[in-house]
Motif scaffolding. Structure first.
Motif: not given
Ligand code: ADP
Ligand code: ADP
Length: 231
Positions: A217-231
């Motif tokens: 899960a990628f976070f930016h400024l308090g939002s989760m901006v992306e989620y998925g399988d780790t590549s």
């Protein structure tokens, strides 16, 4: 099997919103990594999962977080019990200033998992074994946990979490204070623990996320901006 679900979580520190409408499911099958730059809300979200956020940080938390289908923010939730079911490992290893044995035995004793010495001995050994520390610790169980190396202390903290039979283990930058060899051991251990516990690890290190996680899960400024399988 889903262990924890978070839905539309918002977190404020006073007037400052640190987390905006974040949702996720975590399970035993996958290690989940929270990634992103400093200050983006990773720790804040992690600390929602064991109620450190409202009870320690005085944050205002809204939304819903469930453990095995039960709302952990409901008034009848026993937070002490929750902390055993959802263990936490911190950036700086923080063993109790007590013997290695007592670091492990303390939790099971206060949670009533074991009282008699032979039963505690079994939990101490099995927890240290699971944390990959038994061979290094077995001949020094009466020495202070704080006398160990940093990497050993961190594995002791993981063993301490394991000792109370958790369902979830949260790790907040568990390798940031460790050298590369100790880091590699922790990463290997995380992989061994996958499947037994739902593990969530906060890291700002993409390479580490790639090595230890299956979901990111990628976070930016308090939002989760992306989620998925780790590549
Ligand atoms: P990260 O873990 O991604 O570095 P944090 O969750 O620690 O980010 O912080 C998110 C934001 O919330 C930051 O702006 C930080 O300064 C703020 N913050 C974190 N903890 C507190 C707190 N206890 N009180 C006030 N603000 C906080
Ligand atoms: P990290 O970099 O590991 O995310 P921080 O250095 O941001 O950690 O935070 C360390 C501690 O300080 C945490 O307990 C956090 O809750 C608290 N904290 C962080 N930012 C603030 C802030 N703006 N005001 C008050 N406390 C904060």
């Amino acid at each position: 099997t889903t262990k924890m679900t978070a839905r539309d979580v918002n977190v404020f520190y006073g007037a400052k919103q640190a987390l905006k409408n974040v949702s996720i499911d975590v399970s035993r099958e996958n290690v989940t990594a929270f990634i992103g730059p400093s200050g983006c809300g990773k720790s804040t979200f992690l600390r929602c999962f064991n109620r450190m956020n409202d009870t320690v940080d005085s944050a205002q938390v809204s939304g819903r977080i469930q453990l095995d289908g039960k709302d952990i923010y409901s008034p009848d939730m026993d937070v002490v019990q929750l902390r055993a079911r959802v263990g936490m490992v911190f950036q700086k290893p923080n063993p109790f200033p007590k013997s290695i044995y007592e670091n492990i035995a303390y939790g099971p004793r206060i949670h009533g998992l074991a009282r008699a010495k032979p039963d505690l001995d079994i939990i101490v050994e099995s927890s240290l074994r699971r944390a990959g520390l038994w061979d290094e610790a077995k001949d020094r169980l009466n020495e202070s946990g704080t006398a160990m190396s940093g990497g050993q202390q961190q594995r002791l903290c993981i063993a301490r979490a394991i000792a109370v039979d958790p369902e979830v283990i949260l790790m907040d930058e568990p390798c940031s204070a460790l050298d590369p060899i100790a880091t590699a051991k922790i990463e290997e251990l995380i992989d061994e623990l996958r499947g037994k516990y739902a593990i969530v690890i906060v890291t700002h290190n993409m390479q580490q996320a790639a090595r230890v996680s299956q979901k990111t899960a990628f976070f930016h400024l308090g939002s989760m901006v992306e989620y998925g399988d780790t590549s």
